[in-house]
Design an enzyme around this catalytic site. Structure first.
Site, PDB file in Angstrom:
ATOM      1  CE1 TYR A 147      -4.079  -1.823  -0.134  1.00  0.00           C
ATOM      2  CE2 TYR A 147      -3.149  -2.914   1.966  1.00  0.00           C
ATOM      3  CZ  TYR A 147      -4.214  -2.889   0.976  1.00  0.00           C
ATOM      4  OH  TYR A 147      -5.012  -3.838   0.593  1.00  0.00           O
TER       5      TYR A 147
HETATM    6  C1  LIG Z   1      -0.632  -7.998  -1.927  1.00  0.00           C
HETATM    7  C2  LIG Z   1      -1.555  -8.847  -3.300  1.00  0.00           C
HETATM    8  C3  LIG Z   1      -2.633  -8.103  -3.281  1.00  0.00           C
HETATM    9  C4  LIG Z   1      -0.710  -8.209  -4.470  1.00  0.00           C
HETATM   10  O1  LIG Z   1      -1.469  -8.651  -5.779  1.00  0.00           O
HETATM   11  P1  LIG Z   1      -0.387  -9.005  -6.964  1.00  0.00           P
HETATM   12  O2  LIG Z   1      -1.399  -9.264  -8.223  1.00  0.00           O
HETATM   13  O3  LIG Z   1       0.427 -10.136  -6.741  1.00  0.00           O
HETATM   14  O4  LIG Z   1       0.390  -7.663  -7.218  1.00  0.00           O
HETATM   15  P2  LIG Z   1       0.802  -7.024  -8.474  1.00  0.00           P
HETATM   16  O5  LIG Z   1       1.277  -8.013  -9.416  1.00  0.00           O
HETATM   17  O6  LIG Z   1      -0.215  -5.903  -9.143  1.00  0.00           O
HETATM   18  O7  LIG Z   1       1.831  -6.008  -7.919  1.00  0.00           O
HETATM   19  C5  LIG Z   1       1.875  -4.574  -7.788  1.00  0.00           C
HETATM   20  C6  LIG Z   1       3.159  -4.149  -7.048  1.00  0.00           C
HETATM   21  O8  LIG Z   1       3.072  -4.592  -5.530  1.00  0.00           O
HETATM   22  C7  LIG Z   1       4.211  -5.220  -5.206  1.00  0.00           C
HETATM   23  N1  LIG Z   1       3.909  -6.524  -4.516  1.00  0.00           N
HETATM   24  C8  LIG Z   1       3.192  -7.450  -4.961  1.00  0.00           C
HETATM   25  N2  LIG Z   1       2.853  -8.439  -3.899  1.00  0.00           N
HETATM   26  C9  LIG Z   1       3.227  -7.870  -2.885  1.00  0.00           C
HETATM   27  C10 LIG Z   1       3.460  -7.928  -1.600  1.00  0.00           C
HETATM   28  N3  LIG Z   1       2.800  -9.172  -0.981  1.00  0.00           N
HETATM   29  N4  LIG Z   1       4.013  -7.047  -0.726  1.00  0.00           N
HETATM   30  C11 LIG Z   1       4.498  -6.156  -1.218  1.00  0.00           C
HETATM   31  N5  LIG Z   1       4.721  -5.436  -2.307  1.00  0.00           N
HETATM   32  C12 LIG Z   1       3.733  -6.408  -3.433  1.00  0.00           C
HETATM   33  C13 LIG Z   1       4.805  -5.891  -6.771  1.00  0.00           C
HETATM   34  O9  LIG Z   1       6.035  -5.982  -6.587  1.00  0.00           O
HETATM   35  C14 LIG Z   1       4.274  -4.834  -7.744  1.00  0.00           C
HETATM   36  O10 LIG Z   1       5.413  -3.691  -7.629  1.00  0.00           O
HETATM   37  P3  LIG Z   1       6.196  -3.410  -8.855  1.00  0.00           P
HETATM   38  O11 LIG Z   1       5.251  -3.093 -10.014  1.00  0.00           O
HETATM   39  O12 LIG Z   1       7.212  -2.366  -8.221  1.00  0.00           O
HETATM   40  O13 LIG Z   1       7.036  -4.606  -9.156  1.00  0.00           O
HETATM   41  C15 LIG Z   1      -1.395 -10.124  -3.537  1.00  0.00           C
HETATM   42  O14 LIG Z   1      -0.119 -10.754  -3.341  1.00  0.00           O
HETATM   43  C16 LIG Z   1      -2.099 -10.991  -2.303  1.00  0.00           C
HETATM   44  O15 LIG Z   1      -3.459 -11.265  -2.535  1.00  0.00           O
HETATM   45  N6  LIG Z   1      -1.744 -11.285  -1.201  1.00  0.00           N
HETATM   46  C17 LIG Z   1      -2.442 -11.942  -0.146  1.00  0.00           C
HETATM   47  C18 LIG Z   1      -3.469 -11.101   0.675  1.00  0.00           C
HETATM   48  C19 LIG Z   1      -2.973  -9.862   1.076  1.00  0.00           C
HETATM   49  O16 LIG Z   1      -2.052  -9.592   1.698  1.00  0.00           O
HETATM   50  N7  LIG Z   1      -3.693  -8.824   0.607  1.00  0.00           N
HETATM   51  C20 LIG Z   1      -3.508  -7.205   1.261  1.00  0.00           C
HETATM   52  C21 LIG Z   1      -3.744  -6.991   2.483  1.00  0.00           C
HETATM   53  S1  LIG Z   1      -5.372  -6.936   2.954  1.00  0.00           S
END
Ligand SMILES: CC(C)(COP(=O)(O)OP(=O)(O)OC[C@H]1O[C@@H](n2cnc3c(N)ncnc32)[C@H](O)[C@@H]1OP(=O)(O)O)[C@@H](O)C(=O)NCCC(=O)NCCS
Length: 164
Positions: A139
């Site tokens: 975030y």
């Molecule tokens: C966090 C989450 C929503 C990210 O979704 P995603 O589709 O994998 O993310 P994206 O591919 O769109 O990545 C977007 C950016 O976030 C970063 N990112 C992805 N997962 C991340 C994580 N777990 N922590 C930190 N950053 C993360 C990526 O590196 C990317 O940045 P970049 O463009 O500079 O490389 C997913 O990993 C998830 O569902 N996690 C489990 C549930 C969770 O933790 N939800 C959030 C809190 S409620």
């Protein structure tokens, strides 16, 4: 306004949704319908052509104590004890679809929707509760600012507007 998500409905296939965080899986599999029916939350879904849920987020009306936000933001909003906000309660992507930019797209979609709603029902900021430090980092990349409550972050609606 066009959104890439739609409100949860009966044809969405969500029984096998798995994002790596059990509480978020249980929510979409078992609790989400009740939240939509009771209006406790809007649950918005990104699905594939067959209806399989690839990702989801929730939005709810919320408020936070005015004293919990940074002074420079507090000076710019009316002086109430609590500030109306929008809670982005959950955001999750299925493990099959992670790492492909969908999380970012859903976050932008959620902020877009929150902004559109705030034009009719006042809301000064979007609040998120990050499950862990990784989620917090996710975030923060988009400008969310940490609040004193552990794991809670906020993004002023004025900043949301500049994202589009
Ligand atoms: C966090 C989450 C929503 C990210 O979704 P995603 O589709 O994998 O993310 P994206 O591919 O769109 O990545 C977007 C950016 O976030 C970063 N990112 C992805 N997962 C991340 C994580 N777990 N922590 C930190 N950053 C993360 C990526 O590196 C990317 O940045 P970049 O463009 O500079 O490389 C997913 O990993 C998830 O569902 N996690 C489990 C549930 C969770 O933790 N939800 C959030 C809190 S409620």
């Amino acid at each position: 306004m066009n959104f890439i998500t739609e409100l949860l409905h009966a044809d969405h296939k969500r029984s096998r949704f798995s994002c790596g965080e059990e509480s978020l899986d249980v929510f979409i599999q078992k609790l989400a319908s009740q939240h939509v029916k009771s209006r406790a939350a809007g649950v918005f879904i990104a699905a594939d052509a067959g209806g399989r849920v690839k990702g989801y987020y929730t939005l709810s009306a919320d408020s936070i104590p005015a004293e919990s936000v940074p002074e420079d933001f507090r000076k710019k909003v009316p002086r109430y004890e609590s500030l109306p906000t929008t809670l982005l309660g959950w955001l999750a992507i299925d493990l099959h679809d992670q790492g492909q930019g969908l999380g970012e797209l859903l976050l932008i979609d959620a902020l877009h929707r929150a902004y559109a709603i705030s034009e009719q029902v006042g809301s000064a900021a979007v609040i998120v509760d990050a499950l862990n430090s990784k989620a917090e980092a996710f975030y923060q990349q988009y400008g969310f600012i940490a609040l004193p409550d552990r794991g809670r972050l906020f993004l002023p609606m004025k900043s949301v507007k500049t994202l589009f």
